[in-house]
Motif scaffolding. Structure first.
Motif, short mmCIF file in Angstrom:
data_model
loop_
_atom_site.label_atom_id
_atom_site.label_comp_id
_atom_site.label_asym_id
_atom_site.label_seq_id
_atom_site.Cartn_x
_atom_site.Cartn_y
_atom_site.Cartn_z
N TYR A 108 0.85 -1.19 0.00
CA TYR A 108 0.00 0.00 0.00
C TYR A 108 0.89 1.24 0.00
O TYR A 108 1.65 1.47 0.95
N LEU A 109 0.79 2.02 -1.07
CA LEU A 109 1.63 3.20 -1.22
C LEU A 109 0.91 4.45 -0.75
O LEU A 109 -0.23 4.70 -1.15
N LEU A 110 1.60 5.22 0.06
CA LEU A 110 1.04 6.47 0.59
C LEU A 110 2.09 7.56 0.47
O LEU A 110 3.22 7.40 0.94
N ASN A 146 -11.37 6.74 8.65
CA ASN A 146 -10.98 5.48 9.28
C ASN A 146 -9.93 4.70 8.47
O ASN A 146 -9.70 3.52 8.72
N ILE A 147 -9.30 5.36 7.51
CA ILE A 147 -8.41 4.65 6.61
C ILE A 147 -7.26 3.95 7.33
O ILE A 147 -6.89 2.82 7.01
N PHE A 148 -6.69 4.59 8.35
CA PHE A 148 -5.51 3.99 8.98
C PHE A 148 -5.86 2.79 9.86
O PHE A 148 -5.02 1.91 10.06
N SER A 149 -7.06 2.76 10.37
CA SER A 149 -7.47 1.56 11.11
C SER A 149 -7.58 0.37 10.16
O SER A 149 -7.33 -0.78 10.53
N VAL A 207 8.94 9.69 10.74
CA VAL A 207 8.21 8.44 10.51
C VAL A 207 7.66 7.91 11.82
O VAL A 207 6.52 7.44 11.90
N SER A 208 8.47 8.01 12.88
CA SER A 208 8.00 7.56 14.20
C SER A 208 6.80 8.37 14.65
O SER A 208 5.83 7.82 15.21
N ASP A 209 6.84 9.68 14.43
CA ASP A 209 5.71 10.54 14.78
C ASP A 209 4.47 10.17 13.97
O ASP A 209 3.35 10.14 14.49
N PHE A 210 4.69 9.88 12.69
CA PHE A 210 3.58 9.48 11.82
C PHE A 210 2.94 8.19 12.33
O PHE A 210 1.71 8.09 12.40
N GLU A 211 3.76 7.21 12.68
CA GLU A 211 3.24 5.94 13.18
C GLU A 211 2.44 6.14 14.47
O GLU A 211 1.39 5.49 14.66
N TYR A 212 2.94 7.02 15.32
CA TYR A 212 2.25 7.28 16.59
C TYR A 212 0.88 7.92 16.34
O TYR A 212 -0.13 7.51 16.93
N GLU A 213 0.84 8.91 15.46
CA GLU A 213 -0.41 9.62 15.21
C GLU A 213 -1.41 8.77 14.43
O GLU A 213 -2.61 8.81 14.68
N ALA A 214 -0.90 7.99 13.46
CA ALA A 214 -1.79 7.16 12.64
C ALA A 214 -2.11 5.83 13.29
O ALA A 214 -3.02 5.12 12.83
N LYS A 215 -1.36 5.51 14.36
CA LYS A 215 -1.53 4.20 15.04
C LYS A 215 -1.40 3.06 14.04
O LYS A 215 -2.13 2.06 14.09
N THR A 216 -0.46 3.23 13.12
CA THR A 216 -0.22 2.25 12.06
C THR A 216 1.28 2.13 11.83
O THR A 216 1.98 3.14 11.76
N LEU A 265 -5.66 0.01 7.58
CA LEU A 265 -4.32 -0.31 7.10
C LEU A 265 -3.46 -0.98 8.16
O LEU A 265 -2.30 -1.32 7.88
N GLN A 266 -3.99 -1.17 9.34
CA GLN A 266 -3.21 -1.87 10.37
C GLN A 266 -2.92 -3.29 9.92
O GLN A 266 -3.76 -3.96 9.33
N GLN A 267 -1.70 -3.74 10.18
CA GLN A 267 -1.22 -5.07 9.78
C GLN A 267 -1.00 -5.19 8.27
O GLN A 267 -0.77 -6.29 7.77
N LYS A 268 -1.10 -4.08 7.54
CA LYS A 268 -0.82 -4.09 6.11
C LYS A 268 0.61 -3.60 5.87
O LYS A 268 1.22 -2.96 6.72
N LYS A 269 1.14 -3.89 4.68
CA LYS A 269 2.48 -3.41 4.32
C LYS A 269 2.33 -1.99 3.75
O LYS A 269 2.13 -1.80 2.55
N LEU A 270 2.44 -1.01 4.63
CA LEU A 270 2.28 0.39 4.26
C LEU A 270 3.64 0.98 3.92
O LEU A 270 4.57 0.95 4.72
N ILE A 271 3.74 1.54 2.72
CA ILE A 271 4.99 2.12 2.25
C ILE A 271 4.79 3.61 2.04
O ILE A 271 3.89 4.03 1.30
N LEU A 272 5.61 4.40 2.71
CA LEU A 272 5.61 5.84 2.46
C LEU A 272 6.44 6.06 1.20
O LEU A 272 7.66 5.91 1.21
N ASN A 273 5.77 6.38 0.11
CA ASN A 273 6.45 6.50 -1.17
C ASN A 273 6.72 7.96 -1.51
O ASN A 273 5.97 8.85 -1.12
N LYS A 274 7.83 8.19 -2.23
CA LYS A 274 8.28 9.56 -2.55
C LYS A 274 8.39 10.37 -1.27
O LYS A 274 8.01 11.55 -1.21
#
Length: 326
Positions: A231-233, A249-252, A271-280, A254-263
Motif C-alpha cells: 500500500y503506497l502512501l 478510518n483509513i488507517f485503522s 516516521v515515528s511521529d507518523f506511526e504514533y499519530e496514525a496508530k499504524t 491499514l493496520q497489519q498491512k504493508k504500508l509504504i511511504l512513497n516519494k
C-alpha cells in the motif's frame, strides 16, 4: 619473491609495489598455468583471473586448485563480472580458494593476512539463503499487488523501478500487469501489460510461468489473487489531509498491512511521529527514486520483502571482507 600473472587488469597490477621474481601477461589455459608454476619457487602469486582461458567456467579454477597451492595465490577478480556472484564464489570456497578480491587494497591486505575458511564462510551462507529464496520464487508465480492509498502515490513508476530491480536478480521472467488503465504503455516495455480487470484470470493463467507478477490494482477492490499487497502512501500534508477527509478510518483499515511511504522526504523521527499519530506501522520509508538508473535502496527493500538477500560488507575475525566488493 612474488609472481604476477596478468591480462586485462595488467595496468592495475603494475601499480602494486611488491618484489617480483616473475611476471607474465596473456591468456593461458589453466593446465598451462599449473605446468609453469608447479615446480617454480615463489612466495605468493597474484593471479588476474582474466588471464585464465575460460575463467567464467569454475572447472578452470578447479584445475588450478588441484595443481597448485591455492593458499599462496591471491585471485584478482574483475569487479562486476559473473565470477563475483555469491553462487560462483561459493564454489571457489568449496575448492579451498579463500583469497580473492576486486581491488588493489584487497591484494595488499591478503598478501599479508591470508583468509581462512572462517573469513569466507559467510559467502556460502549467503549463497545458500539466496538459492532458497530463488527456488521459492521460481517454483511458481508469486503475485504482489500494489495499490495507491493517496491519490497519485506513484504505483505505476514504483512498479517499473521494482520490475527493473527484480530482473537483475531473477532475469526477464518478471511480468507487470495493470488493471483498467493504460499508463504502462509509456514505458515501452513488452513485459508491462495493461488489461481490463475482468481479464485478470486469463492473464494469470497465460503468464503462469513467470517468476513473479507485479499487479497494479488501481481501483480494483479484489486482491484475492495476490500473495501479498503493498500500500503506497505519499506523506505530504495535502495528500494526507485529503485522504483523511475522504476516509477518516483509513488507517485503522491499514493496520497489519504493508504500508509504504512513497516519494517520502520524512526523516526517521518524522516516521515515528507518523506511526504514533496514525496508530499504524510503516513497513518502509521510500525516498523519491530515479527511474532512469538503479537505486541501491531497492536491495534493502527487496530484502525486507524476503525476495532477495541484501549484500553487505562484513568484517569477520579482523579480516576486512569489505575489500572484496560485490
Amino acid at each position: 619473491m612474488n609472481v604476477i600473472v596478468s591480462n586485462e587488469q595488467r595496468d592495475v597490477l603494475s601499480r602494486l609495489d611488491i618484489d617480483i621474481i616473475k611476471s607474465i601477461s596473456g591468456v593461458y589455459d589453466s593446465t598451462e598455468i599449473v605446468e609453469m608454476f608447479k615446480n617454480f619457487f615463489y612466495n605468493k602469486m597474484i593471479l588476474d583471473v582474466t588471464a585464465i582461458k575460460n575463467f567464467h567456467d569454475v572447472k578452470s579454477f578447479q584445475t588450478i586448485a588441484m595443481g597448485l597451492d591455492v593458499e599462496k595465490i591471491v585471485f584478482f577478480l574483475p569487479e562486476g563480472s559473473d565470477v563475483c556472484t555469491s553462487s560462483f564464489l561459493s564454489k571457489l570456497v568449496s575448492m579451498g580458494i579463500y583469497n580473492f578480491t576486486t581491488n588493489l587494497e584487497g591484494i595488499k591486505y591478503l598478501l599479508k593476512h591470508p583468509n581462512t575458511y572462517k573469513d569466507v564462510a559467510q559467502i556460502q551462507q549467503l549463497n545458500n539463503a539466496s538459492t532458497s529464496i530463488t527456488e521459492k520464487v521460481e517454483s511458481g508465480s508469486k503475485i504482489i499487488g500494489i495499490r495507491n492509498v493517496t491519490e497519485h502515490a506513484g504505483a505505476t513508476t514504483f512498479i517499473y523501478i521494482l520490475k527493473k530491480e527484480l530482473m537483475h536478480h531473477f532475469g526477464d521472467s518478471i511480468i507487470a500487469i495493470e488493471l483498467d488503465k493504460h499508463d504502462f504503455q509509456y514505458f515501452n516495455d513488452k513485459k508491462m501489460i495493461s488489461i481490463p480487470a475482468s481479464q485478470l484470470p486469463e492473464a494469470l493463467k497465460k503468464y503462469g510461468n513467470a517468476s513473479l507478477i507485479l499487479l497494479d490494482l488501481n481501483n480494483s477492490t479484489d486482491d484475492s489473487s495476490c500473495d501479498d499487497v503493498l500500500y503506497l502512501l505519499e506523506p505530504s500534508v495535502i495528500k494526507l489531509n485529503k485522504l483523511m477527509r475522504g476516509n477518516p478510518n483509513i488507517f485503522s483499515r491499514l493496520q497489519q498491512k504493508k504500508l509504504i511511504l512513497n516519494k517520502s522526504l520524512l526523516a526517521n523521527k518524522d516516521v515515528s511521529d507518523f506511526e504514533y499519530e496514525a496508530k499504524t506501522k510503516v513497513f518502509y520509508n521510500m525516498p523519491p527514486l530515479d527511474e532512469r538508473k538503479r537505486n541501491s535502496i531497492m536491495d534493502d527493500f527487496l530484502s525486507r520483502l524476503g525476495l532477495v538477500i541484501k549484500k553487505e560488507e562484513k568484517k569477520e575475525s579482523g579480516k576486512i571482507f569489505g575489500l572484496f566488493r560485490r
